[in-house]
Design an enzyme around this catalytic site. Structure first.
Site, PDB file in Angstrom:
ATOM      1  N   HIS A  25      -1.175  -2.581  -4.507  1.00 30.66           N
ATOM      2  CA  HIS A  25      -0.713  -3.484  -5.557  1.00 30.66           C
ATOM      3  C   HIS A  25      -0.758  -2.877  -6.958  1.00 30.66           C
ATOM      4  O   HIS A  25      -1.179  -3.530  -7.918  1.00 30.66           O
ATOM      5  CB  HIS A  25      -1.524  -4.782  -5.520  1.00 30.66           C
ATOM      6  CG  HIS A  25      -1.258  -5.640  -4.313  1.00 30.66           C
ATOM      7  ND1 HIS A  25      -0.136  -5.509  -3.535  1.00 30.66           N
ATOM      8  CD2 HIS A  25      -1.989  -6.652  -3.740  1.00 30.66           C
ATOM      9  CE1 HIS A  25      -0.172  -6.401  -2.544  1.00 30.66           C
ATOM     10  NE2 HIS A  25      -1.289  -7.098  -2.636  1.00 30.66           N
ATOM     11  N   ARG A  37       0.794  -1.226   0.000  1.00 30.48           N
ATOM     12  CA  ARG A  37       0.000   0.000   0.000  1.00 30.48           C
ATOM     13  C   ARG A  37       0.826   1.275   0.000  1.00 30.48           C
ATOM     14  O   ARG A  37       1.916   1.318   0.556  1.00 30.48           O
ATOM     15  CB  ARG A  37      -0.918   0.003   1.223  1.00 30.48           C
ATOM     16  CG  ARG A  37      -1.977  -1.075   1.129  1.00 30.48           C
ATOM     17  CD  ARG A  37      -2.695  -1.297   2.436  1.00 30.48           C
ATOM     18  NE  ARG A  37      -3.743  -2.301   2.292  1.00 30.48           N
ATOM     19  CZ  ARG A  37      -3.531  -3.624   2.348  1.00 30.48           C
ATOM     20  NH1 ARG A  37      -2.312  -4.098   2.545  1.00 30.48           N
ATOM     21  NH2 ARG A  37      -4.530  -4.466   2.194  1.00 30.48           N
ATOM     22  N   GLU A  54       5.351 -12.618   0.362  1.00 29.47           N
ATOM     23  CA  GLU A  54       5.622 -11.634  -0.685  1.00 29.47           C
ATOM     24  C   GLU A  54       6.871 -10.843  -0.310  1.00 29.47           C
ATOM     25  O   GLU A  54       6.842 -10.016   0.585  1.00 29.47           O
ATOM     26  CB  GLU A  54       4.447 -10.662  -0.810  1.00 29.47           C
ATOM     27  CG  GLU A  54       3.107 -11.322  -1.027  1.00 29.47           C
ATOM     28  CD  GLU A  54       1.959 -10.434  -0.566  1.00 29.47           C
ATOM     29  OE1 GLU A  54       1.906  -9.255  -0.955  1.00 29.47           O
ATOM     30  OE2 GLU A  54       1.109 -10.907   0.203  1.00 29.47           O
ATOM     31  N   HIS A  95       2.822 -12.904  -5.963  1.00 26.83           N
ATOM     32  CA  HIS A  95       1.692 -13.094  -5.051  1.00 26.83           C
ATOM     33  C   HIS A  95       1.079 -14.502  -5.108  1.00 26.83           C
ATOM     34  O   HIS A  95      -0.147 -14.650  -5.062  1.00 26.83           O
ATOM     35  CB  HIS A  95       0.626 -12.035  -5.378  1.00 26.83           C
ATOM     36  CG  HIS A  95      -0.190 -11.598  -4.215  1.00 26.83           C
ATOM     37  ND1 HIS A  95      -1.177 -12.371  -3.647  1.00 26.83           N
ATOM     38  CD2 HIS A  95      -0.177 -10.458  -3.502  1.00 26.83           C
ATOM     39  CE1 HIS A  95      -1.735 -11.711  -2.649  1.00 26.83           C
ATOM     40  NE2 HIS A  95      -1.149 -10.546  -2.538  1.00 26.83           N
TER      41      HIS A  95
HETATM   42  C1  BGC Z   1      -2.341  -7.791   1.120  1.00 26.49           C
HETATM   43  C2  BGC Z   1      -3.718  -8.035   1.675  1.00 26.49           C
HETATM   44  C3  BGC Z   1      -4.663  -8.092   0.527  1.00 26.49           C
HETATM   45  C4  BGC Z   1      -4.216  -9.177  -0.435  1.00 26.49           C
HETATM   46  C5  BGC Z   1      -5.035  -9.131  -1.685  1.00 26.49           C
HETATM   47  C6  BGC Z   1      -1.982  -8.935   0.265  1.00 26.49           C
HETATM   48  O1  BGC Z   1      -0.717  -8.753  -0.277  1.00 26.49           O
HETATM   49  O2  BGC Z   1      -1.401  -7.598   2.137  1.00 26.49           O
HETATM   50  O3  BGC Z   1      -4.116  -7.030   2.577  1.00 26.49           O
HETATM   51  O4  BGC Z   1      -5.980  -8.336   0.937  1.00 26.49           O
HETATM   52  O5  BGC Z   1      -2.896  -8.989  -0.802  1.00 26.49           O
HETATM   53  O6  BGC Z   1      -5.667 -10.255  -1.902  1.00 26.49           O
END
Ligand code: BGC
Length: 365
Positions: A119, A94, A330, A193
């Site tokens: 993201h 974020r 990640e 991810h």
């Molecule tokens: C984030 C989560 C988010 C997810 C998305 C993760 O990398 O930290 O907060 O909900 O990604 O699916």
């Protein structure tokens, strides 16, 4: 004569139209199938750089697919998918209120997670079609993905040329090498991810997986998952994974950070020198004997325990993905680094080359 002129103009028009079409044409969506010398297989698509499947052996040599995902590349376009298996960029995690200032200029990014940017925004690197090419390397089969993110895309400055190489090595590793250059100073924080379940995708939750994280500190956040700026010691908290502990052992404790994250959704400060490849984490699933090590050059690693999965997605083998049926490790810089001067910088200068490597290594015990 007139007729000749007309057909010449038509020809020029045709050439212009078709070259414009070629310039804007997206490469076709392709699925690359890689297999190493031990029979480990992965399918990777150039749509979002998504790892669709990854089949690794258990202690008896039985192969299972250990990443959550869908059957086809097209399924990821239709479903409201939570970044399953994708490359994340330009900024993994974020950026508070989608704003940051660089060289005195304030940039406003797409806001797609409450009041924050997550993201890479509305159409991040997980939703674009990359140019792909399958190659053979001395270490094993590989896929080279490249993408030009234009100046201003999702609000970010600079034309950014990104290259991601996935190698399925003959040492049973999925190795990811990232590199990038820009023609204007910008910020960048790439990650991957995949949601792992070492018992096989769709086979229950991941709460019994044992996890060891090489981190003395983690990054506490506020209710919007934005860092408070503190790097807090893990000792005496449910974030202490310095000795191998089941993911589920403390996840429901009445603890402020676990409550804010709905479970684990936090960045760990990986011990050792960022920029050098070092062991960040080891995950073990005892019934299968599968063990996954994560090695990275990144300063941090987000542990996300699939807290927002809710059973509404059905995976590639027809099984639903309930809450906490996969976990992500990640590797990345800390969240909101462009607004946190004390964090390692995520600025990529014009003329500099971004480089980062992460390895997911599979063994059995
Ligand atoms: C984030 C989560 C988010 C997810 C998305 C993760 O990398 O930290 O907060 O909900 O990604 O699916």
């Amino acid at each position: 004569m007139k007729l000749q002129k007309l057909s010449y103009s038509l020809l020029v028009l045709l050439v212009l139209v078709s070259s414009a079409a070629i310039a804007h044409a997206q490469p076709p969506v392709t699925v690359y199938k890689l297999r190493n010398s031990h029979g480990v297989e992965t399918q990777i698509t150039n749509y979002g750089g998504i790892v669709i499947s990854l089949k690794v052996p258990d202690r008896n040599g039985k192969f299972d697919d250990v990443v959550l995902g869908f059957k086809t590349a097209q399924d990821y376009m239709r479903k409201n998918d939570p970044y399953l298996g994708a490359i994340i960029g330009r900024y993994g995690n974020r950026i508070a209120k989608g704003r940051f200032t660089l060289n005195g200029v304030e940039y406003k990014l797409a806001v797609n997670n409450g009041e924050n940017h997550l993201h890479g925004g509305i159409k991040g690197f997980d939703k674009v079609v990359w140019t792909g090419r399958q190659i053979r390397t001395k270490d094993g089969p590989a896929v080279v993905l490249t993408y030009l993110s234009k100046d201003g895309e999702e609000g970010y400055p600079g034309n950014l040329r990104v290259r991601v190489v996935y190698t399925l090595t003959n040492k049973n590793e999925l190795k990811i090498d990232y590199s990038a250059t820009t023609d204007k100073d910008t910020v960048l924080n790439l990650t991957h991810h995949s949601y792992f379940n070492l018992a096989g995708e769709g086979n229950g939750d991941i709460l019994n997986h044992e996890l060891k994280i090489n981190a003395d500190r983690f990054v506490p956040t506020d209710a919007g998952s934005i860092p408070t700026g503190e790097l807090r010691k893990v000792s005496g908290t449910p974030f202490d994974f310095l000795t191998s502990t089941a993911i589920g052992a403390r996840i429901n404790q009445d603890e402020e950070q676990l409550k804010l994250g709905n479970g684990y959704d936090h960045t760990f400060v990986i011990n050792g020198t960022a920029g050098r490849l070092r062991l960040a984490a080891t995950a073990r699933e005892t019934s299968s004997g599968r063990v996954m090590e994560v090695w990275t050059t990144e300063p941090g690693m987000q542990l996300y325990t699939g807290n927002f999965l809710d059973g509404s997605l059905t995976g590639k083998s027809g099984k639903p993905y309930p809450r906490r049926s996969g976990f992500c490790l990640e590797t990345q810089h800390y969240p909101d680094s462009p607004n946190q001067p004390s964090f390692p910088t995520t600025t990529l200068k014009k003329g500099a080359t971004y480089k980062s490597t992460t390895i997911y290594r599979f063994i059995t015990q």
